[in-house]
Motif scaffolding. Structure first.
Motif, PDB file in Angstrom:
ATOM      1  N   ALA A  57       0.839  -1.210   0.000  1.00  0.00           N
ATOM      2  CA  ALA A  57       0.000   0.000   0.000  1.00  0.00           C
ATOM      3  C   ALA A  57       0.869   1.253   0.000  1.00  0.00           C
ATOM      4  N   THR A  58       1.927   1.252   0.791  1.00  0.00           N
ATOM      5  CA  THR A  58       2.848   2.397   0.839  1.00  0.00           C
ATOM      6  C   THR A  58       3.544   2.567  -0.502  1.00  0.00           C
ATOM      7  N   TRP A  59       3.987   1.467  -1.078  1.00  0.00           N
ATOM      8  CA  TRP A  59       4.666   1.472  -2.376  1.00  0.00           C
ATOM      9  C   TRP A  59       3.747   2.050  -3.449  1.00  0.00           C
ATOM     10  N   MET A  60       2.511   1.582  -3.481  1.00  0.00           N
ATOM     11  CA  MET A  60       1.571   2.036  -4.506  1.00  0.00           C
ATOM     12  C   MET A  60       1.216   3.515  -4.351  1.00  0.00           C
ATOM     13  N   ALA A  61       1.297   4.039  -3.140  1.00  0.00           N
ATOM     14  CA  ALA A  61       0.959   5.445  -2.889  1.00  0.00           C
ATOM     15  C   ALA A  61       2.144   6.383  -3.101  1.00  0.00           C
ATOM     16  N   THR A  67       5.302   2.166 -10.151  1.00  0.00           N
ATOM     17  CA  THR A  67       4.124   1.399  -9.755  1.00  0.00           C
ATOM     18  C   THR A  67       4.320  -0.055 -10.178  1.00  0.00           C
ATOM     19  N   PRO A  68       4.096  -1.000  -9.266  1.00  0.00           N
ATOM     20  CA  PRO A  68       4.262  -2.401  -9.659  1.00  0.00           C
ATOM     21  C   PRO A  68       3.098  -2.883 -10.510  1.00  0.00           C
ATOM     22  N   VAL A  69       3.382  -3.840 -11.363  1.00  0.00           N
ATOM     23  CA  VAL A  69       2.324  -4.531 -12.080  1.00  0.00           C
ATOM     24  C   VAL A  69       1.766  -5.551 -11.097  1.00  0.00           C
ATOM     25  N   LEU A  70       0.474  -5.473 -10.837  1.00  0.00           N
ATOM     26  CA  LEU A  70      -0.174  -6.409  -9.915  1.00  0.00           C
ATOM     27  C   LEU A  70      -0.776  -7.554 -10.711  1.00  0.00           C
ATOM     28  N   VAL A  71      -0.430  -8.775 -10.321  1.00  0.00           N
ATOM     29  CA  VAL A  71      -0.940  -9.957 -10.997  1.00  0.00           C
ATOM     30  C   VAL A  71      -1.775 -10.758 -10.006  1.00  0.00           C
ATOM     31  N   ASP A  72      -3.046 -10.893 -10.317  1.00  0.00           N
ATOM     32  CA  ASP A  72      -3.979 -11.667  -9.500  1.00  0.00           C
ATOM     33  C   ASP A  72      -4.011 -13.088 -10.062  1.00  0.00           C
ATOM     34  N   ALA A  73      -3.514 -14.046  -9.286  1.00  0.00           N
ATOM     35  CA  ALA A  73      -3.404 -15.437  -9.736  1.00  0.00           C
ATOM     36  C   ALA A  73      -4.583 -16.267  -9.236  1.00  0.00           C
ATOM     37  N   VAL A 110       4.121  -7.689  -8.607  1.00  0.00           N
ATOM     38  CA  VAL A 110       3.682  -8.279  -7.342  1.00  0.00           C
ATOM     39  C   VAL A 110       2.545  -9.243  -7.667  1.00  0.00           C
ATOM     40  N   VAL A 111       2.729 -10.495  -7.272  1.00  0.00           N
ATOM     41  CA  VAL A 111       1.757 -11.546  -7.559  1.00  0.00           C
ATOM     42  C   VAL A 111       1.010 -11.895  -6.274  1.00  0.00           C
ATOM     43  N   TYR A 112      -0.295 -12.113  -6.391  1.00  0.00           N
ATOM     44  CA  TYR A 112      -1.095 -12.527  -5.233  1.00  0.00           C
ATOM     45  C   TYR A 112      -2.225 -13.425  -5.682  1.00  0.00           C
ATOM     46  N   ASP A 113      -2.779 -14.161  -4.738  1.00  0.00           N
ATOM     47  CA  ASP A 113      -4.017 -14.910  -4.936  1.00  0.00           C
ATOM     48  C   ASP A 113      -4.824 -14.710  -3.667  1.00  0.00           C
ATOM     49  N   GLY A 114      -5.771 -15.590  -3.368  1.00  0.00           N
ATOM     50  CA  GLY A 114      -6.565 -15.434  -2.147  1.00  0.00           C
ATOM     51  C   GLY A 114      -5.710 -15.566  -0.898  1.00  0.00           C
TER      52      GLY A 114
END
Length: 177
Positions: A57-61, A67-73, A110-114
């Protein structure tokens, strides 16, 4: 007599410890179970840089940082229900990396899932594909939302996250299930 008393104390202590762990695993938003999952992911994927939700959150602000590319896996139906603003979706079962073709190999991702499990494997695959600045969101979208960070769905702000399955749902606070 002393042997029986000792056995009873040991039994009681063991029972209380099991009860404490069981309660921690079933607690709404289960911080104990989430910690176990995060530690297991970190042990299985030691090469991944972990980013906490607060750090992301700090990074994105921060306008001074790229800005990182966010990947929802997660599968597309879960992505449409809720995701972090600006994320792109890659199915972890059969990721089509062509979606990232235009992304330079040195751009932060930055990669994330649930819960943060399948996304770690995808993050490792991205590193193997030559992306050099791949990070993994520690605790995934569940931890992100449990800490109060915003999510959006297909049509705007969202308040619910797809739990993927009943056991994983225990990692989400009830209000987000």
């Amino acid at each position: 007599m002393t042997g029986n008393r000792r056995w009873n104390r040991r039994s009681i202590v063991t029972l209380l410890a099991l009860l404490a762990v069981g309660t921690g695993l079933l607690w709404d938003g289960s911080p104990l179970a989430a910690l176990v999952v995060r530690k297991a992911v970190a042990l299985k994927f030691p090469e991944l840089r972990q980013v906490s939700p607060a750090e992301l959150a700090t990074w994105m602000a921060d306008p001074a940082r790229p800005t990182p590319v966010l990947v929802d896996a997660r599968p597309v139906d879960q992505f449409f229900q809720s995701h972090i603003h600006g994320a792109i979706q890659l199915d972890p079962a059969s990721p089509d990396l062509a979606v990232l073709e235009a992304v330079p190999r040195d751009v932060p991702i930055v990669v994330y899932d649930g819960p943060g499990v399948a996304s770690a494997a995808l993050a490792r695959a991205l590193l193997g594909a030559g992306y050099t600045r791949v990070s993994h969101l520690e605790g995934g979208l569940f931890r992100w939302v449990n800490q109060g960070h915003p999510i959006e769905g297909r049509y705007g702000p969202a308040t619910k996250v797809h739990p993927a399955s009943w056991p994983w749902g225990w990692l989400l606070e009830r209000r987000y299930r």
